[in-house]
Design a protein around this motif. Structure first.
Motif, PDB file in Angstrom:
ATOM      1  N   PRO A   1       0.809  -1.460  -0.139  1.00 42.98           N
ATOM      2  CA  PRO A   1      -0.245   0.037   0.029  1.00 42.98           C
ATOM      3  C   PRO A   1       0.997   0.665  -0.170  1.00 42.98           C
ATOM      4  CG  PRO A   1      -0.872  -1.784   1.233  1.00 42.98           C
ATOM      5  CD  PRO A   1       0.264  -1.902   1.355  1.00 42.98           C
ATOM      6  N   ARG A  24       1.151   4.030  -3.085  1.00 43.81           N
ATOM      7  CA  ARG A  24       0.715   5.392  -2.657  1.00 43.81           C
ATOM      8  C   ARG A  24       1.485   6.682  -2.728  1.00 43.81           C
ATOM      9  NH1 ARG A  24       0.671   8.373   2.409  1.00 43.81           N
ATOM     10  NH2 ARG A  24      -0.902  10.668   1.917  1.00 43.81           N
ATOM     11  N   PRO A  84      -4.955  16.180  -3.989  1.00 42.54           N
ATOM     12  CA  PRO A  84      -5.903  16.466  -3.325  1.00 42.54           C
ATOM     13  C   PRO A  84      -6.234  16.669  -1.354  1.00 42.54           C
ATOM     14  CG  PRO A  84      -6.039  13.626  -4.198  1.00 42.54           C
ATOM     15  CD  PRO A  84      -4.854  14.906  -4.791  1.00 42.54           C
ATOM     16  N   HIS A 120      -7.975   3.163  -2.226  1.00 40.16           N
ATOM     17  CA  HIS A 120      -8.377   3.149  -1.172  1.00 40.16           C
ATOM     18  C   HIS A 120      -9.562   1.447  -0.524  1.00 40.16           C
ATOM     19  CE1 HIS A 120      -8.302   8.019  -0.263  1.00 40.16           C
ATOM     20  NE2 HIS A 120      -7.262   6.296  -0.943  1.00 40.16           N
ATOM     21  N   LEU A 176      -6.617  -0.916  -0.970  1.00 41.09           N
ATOM     22  CA  LEU A 176      -5.025  -1.011   0.051  1.00 41.09           C
ATOM     23  C   LEU A 176      -5.301   0.203   1.752  1.00 41.09           C
ATOM     24  CD1 LEU A 176      -3.012  -1.493  -3.347  1.00 41.09           C
ATOM     25  CD2 LEU A 176      -3.971  -2.800  -1.320  1.00 41.09           C
ATOM     26  N   CYS A 202      -5.316   4.567   6.895  1.00 41.08           N
ATOM     27  CA  CYS A 202      -4.531   6.791   7.583  1.00 41.08           C
ATOM     28  C   CYS A 202      -3.752   5.717   8.900  1.00 41.08           C
ATOM     29  CB  CYS A 202      -5.512   6.802   7.351  1.00 41.08           C
ATOM     30  SG  CYS A 202      -6.886   7.512   6.089  1.00 41.08           S
ATOM     31  N   SER A 259      -1.322  11.677   7.717  1.00 38.61           N
ATOM     32  CA  SER A 259      -2.577  12.510   7.511  1.00 38.61           C
ATOM     33  C   SER A 259      -3.603  13.015   8.343  1.00 38.61           C
ATOM     34  CB  SER A 259      -3.129  11.530   6.600  1.00 38.61           C
ATOM     35  OG  SER A 259      -3.991  10.958   7.303  1.00 38.61           O
ATOM     36  N   LEU A 284     -12.782   8.896   3.833  1.00 38.13           N
ATOM     37  CA  LEU A 284     -12.428  10.544   4.389  1.00 38.13           C
ATOM     38  C   LEU A 284     -13.707  11.386   3.799  1.00 38.13           C
ATOM     39  CD1 LEU A 284      -9.152  10.061   2.389  1.00 38.13           C
ATOM     40  CD2 LEU A 284      -9.536  10.887   4.985  1.00 38.13           C
ATOM     41  N   PHE A 327      -8.682  -0.023 -14.181  1.00 40.74           N
ATOM     42  CA  PHE A 327      -7.928   0.508 -13.000  1.00 40.74           C
ATOM     43  C   PHE A 327      -6.495   0.172 -13.477  1.00 40.74           C
ATOM     44  CE2 PHE A 327      -4.578   0.491  -9.254  1.00 40.74           C
ATOM     45  CZ  PHE A 327      -5.389   1.822  -9.032  1.00 40.74           C
ATOM     46  N   LEU A 338      -2.278   7.497 -15.407  1.00 43.55           N
ATOM     47  CA  LEU A 338      -1.090   8.348 -14.481  1.00 43.55           C
ATOM     48  C   LEU A 338       0.322   7.779 -14.796  1.00 43.55           C
ATOM     49  CD1 LEU A 338      -1.449   9.800 -11.641  1.00 43.55           C
ATOM     50  CD2 LEU A 338      -1.774   7.286 -10.696  1.00 43.55           C
TER      51      LEU A 338
HETATM   52 FE1  DDH Z   1      -5.051   8.412  -1.116  1.00 44.82          FE
HETATM   53  N1  DDH Z   1      -4.514   8.596   0.793  1.00 44.82           N
HETATM   54  N2  DDH Z   1      -5.903   9.588  -1.479  1.00 44.82           N
HETATM   55  N3  DDH Z   1      -5.243   7.039  -3.193  1.00 44.82           N
HETATM   56  N4  DDH Z   1      -3.919   6.439  -0.819  1.00 44.82           N
HETATM   57  C1  DDH Z   1      -4.163   7.927   1.454  1.00 44.82           C
HETATM   58  C2  DDH Z   1      -3.700   6.851   1.913  1.00 44.82           C
HETATM   59  C3  DDH Z   1      -3.721   5.827   0.778  1.00 44.82           C
HETATM   60  C4  DDH Z   1      -6.773  10.417  -0.609  1.00 44.82           C
HETATM   61  C5  DDH Z   1      -6.454  10.814   0.286  1.00 44.82           C
HETATM   62  C6  DDH Z   1      -5.133   9.401   1.080  1.00 44.82           C
HETATM   63  C7  DDH Z   1      -6.019   8.484  -4.089  1.00 44.82           C
HETATM   64  C8  DDH Z   1      -6.709   9.113  -3.383  1.00 44.82           C
HETATM   65  C9  DDH Z   1      -6.587   9.853  -2.844  1.00 44.82           C
HETATM   66  C10 DDH Z   1      -4.065   5.580  -1.606  1.00 44.82           C
HETATM   67  C11 DDH Z   1      -3.985   5.217  -3.133  1.00 44.82           C
HETATM   68  C12 DDH Z   1      -4.628   6.144  -3.969  1.00 44.82           C
HETATM   69  C13 DDH Z   1      -4.576   8.951   3.248  1.00 44.82           C
HETATM   70  C14 DDH Z   1      -4.034   8.185   4.501  1.00 44.82           C
HETATM   71  C15 DDH Z   1      -4.915  10.197   3.144  1.00 44.82           C
HETATM   72  C16 DDH Z   1      -5.065  11.016   4.203  1.00 44.82           C
HETATM   73  C17 DDH Z   1      -2.763   8.801   4.582  1.00 44.82           C
HETATM   74  C18 DDH Z   1      -2.059   7.587   5.984  1.00 44.82           C
HETATM   75  O1  DDH Z   1      -2.195   8.368   7.020  1.00 44.82           O
HETATM   76  O2  DDH Z   1      -1.054   7.698   6.064  1.00 44.82           O
HETATM   77  C19 DDH Z   1      -6.864  11.551  -1.564  1.00 44.82           C
HETATM   78  C20 DDH Z   1      -8.085  12.399  -0.633  1.00 44.82           C
HETATM   79  C21 DDH Z   1      -7.679  10.790  -2.553  1.00 44.82           C
HETATM   80  C22 DDH Z   1      -8.519  11.729  -3.930  1.00 44.82           C
HETATM   81  O3  DDH Z   1      -9.315  12.661  -3.259  1.00 44.82           O
HETATM   82  C23 DDH Z   1      -8.960  11.417  -4.864  1.00 44.82           C
HETATM   83  C24 DDH Z   1      -5.307   7.500  -5.010  1.00 44.82           C
HETATM   84  C25 DDH Z   1      -5.182   8.279  -7.027  1.00 44.82           C
HETATM   85  C26 DDH Z   1      -4.300   6.783  -4.741  1.00 44.82           C
HETATM   86  C27 DDH Z   1      -3.789   5.618  -6.186  1.00 44.82           C
HETATM   87  O4  DDH Z   1      -2.740   4.982  -5.844  1.00 44.82           O
HETATM   88  C28 DDH Z   1      -4.421   5.619  -7.144  1.00 44.82           C
HETATM   89  C29 DDH Z   1      -2.798   4.550  -0.929  1.00 44.82           C
HETATM   90  C30 DDH Z   1      -2.457   2.771  -1.645  1.00 44.82           C
HETATM   91  C31 DDH Z   1      -2.898   4.907   0.487  1.00 44.82           C
HETATM   92  C32 DDH Z   1      -2.417   3.553   1.658  1.00 44.82           C
HETATM   93  C33 DDH Z   1      -0.924   3.997   2.360  1.00 44.82           C
HETATM   94  C34 DDH Z   1      -0.810   3.223   3.046  1.00 44.82           C
HETATM   95  O5  DDH Z   1       0.186   3.815   3.657  1.00 44.82           O
HETATM   96  O6  DDH Z   1      -1.377   2.002   3.643  1.00 44.82           O
END
Ligand code: DDH
Length: 278
Positions: free
Chosen positions: A39, A43, A133, A163, A165, A168, A173, A221, A251, A258
């Motif tokens: 995950p 990210r 974002p 998500h 995966l 938070c 965050s 969220l 996806f 992307l």
């Molecule tokens: Fe996300 N994301 N994301 N996200 N994201 C967080 C965690 C992870 C937003 C906010 C957060 C995408 C879109 C958005 C992943 C992949 C993707 C966290 C938490 C926040 C906050 C971070 C933390 O505290 O560790 C928002 C807002 C958006 C949106 O508005 C669309 C996208 C497009 C992806 C992608 O990969 C395509 C992943 C995976 C995580 C988990 C990370 C972890 O450590 O576990």
């Protein structure tokens, strides 16, 4: 014996399947979160790529400028240092791969087409803060951010399915908890939970977020919930909740898009699909 194996290539093309396998080997090192680095690697790749601005043609996965301040210190990138450091062992073994290719490769799955050739850039190419974002905002903000990258409404919803995966972390965050009960497995569970559970505001001192009413263990969220509050987003959520195969297919295509944003290409590049070990 003379033959191809005796010829030492001067401009050695990295063996990407080998590097992919080496990443797979560290992925399940049981020293992180729910037992997988997957995950946070996803990210990292997304935050490197999601800085793209189609109007100025700046940002994107090319460059790997998150290695440098100020981009490494942007609030959205909190916690990604650990992922970058974890990948250092792979970079050491394979100095011929660029960081930007490595980060992108680390997010790959067997169904996601992947093209190498990204080049690392300097600190001066860091993108300004605010391109990723803001989780506390709703659908109009998501459109501002993702339209700037060149995505449409359906693609916004497809990407958000990531998500399924991870989780938070209050120390990164400020938000807390996983979106699904299987945070190391890639599924369409994000959409199923979004539609299937009743989401209530979490009572706590932290930032505004939602938890499922029944157990309080899963989270959403404000930005996630906007995907079912918005009339144009919701039908896509419903479609992907019903059809996991369609979600996987879409996806793979949209994540590939992307990863390609802002990367110079001729169109003649070789496209890789990787074999998993099992
Ligand atoms: Fe996300 N994301 N994301 N996200 N994201 C967080 C965690 C992870 C937003 C906010 C957060 C995408 C879109 C958005 C992943 C992949 C993707 C966290 C938490 C926040 C906050 C971070 C933390 O505290 O560790 C928002 C807002 C958006 C949106 O508005 C669309 C996208 C497009 C992806 C992608 O990969 C395509 C992943 C995976 C995580 C988990 C990370 C972890 O450590 O576990």
């Amino acid at each position: 014996e003379l033959g191809a194996k005796n010829i030492v290539p001067t401009n050695k093309e990295p063996d990407y399947q080998k590097i992919y396998d080496q990443i797979a080997d560290v992925l399940e090192d049981n020293d992180w979160d729910d037992g997988s680095w997957g995950p946070v690697f996803v990210r990292l790749a997304w935050h490197a790529a999601g800085t793209y601005d189609k109007n100025t043609k700046t940002g994107g996965s090319n460059g790997a400028t998150m290695r440098f301040s100020p981009e490494s210190d942007h609030g959205a990138n909190a916690g990604l240092k650990a992922a970058r450091e974890k990948l250092e062992s792979i970079k050491k073994k394979n100095p011929e791969i660029s960081y930007s290719d490595l980060w992108s490769l680390a997010a790959g799955g067997p169904k996601i087409p992947w093209i190498p050739g990204r080049k690392d850039d300097e600190a001066a190419a860091c993108t300004p803060d605010g391109r990723l974002p803001d989780a506390s905002k709703g659908s109009s903000h998501l459109r501002d951010i993702f339209y700037r990258m060149g995505f449409d409404d359906r693609e916004i919803v497809v990407l958000a399915g990531a998500h399924a995966l991870g989780r938070c972390h209050p120390d990164r965050s400020g938000f807390d908890g996983p979106w699904t009960s299987s945070p190391t497995m890639f599924t369409n569970g994000f959409y199923q939970e979004l539609l299937g559970k009743k989401w209530v505001e979490k009572k706590w001192k932290g930032p505004k977020q939602f938890v499922d009413k029944e157990t309080g263990e899963l989270m959403m969220l404000p930005a996630d919930l906007s995907l079912i509050q918005d009339k144009a987003f919701k039908p896509h959520v419903e479609k992907y909740a019903k059809d996991e195969e369609l979600f996987f297919k879409d996806f793979a295509a949209v994540f590939h898009k992307l990863e390609e944003l802002g990367v110079p290409r001729t169109g003649d590049e070789k496209v890789y699909y990787f074999k998993t070990k099992d």
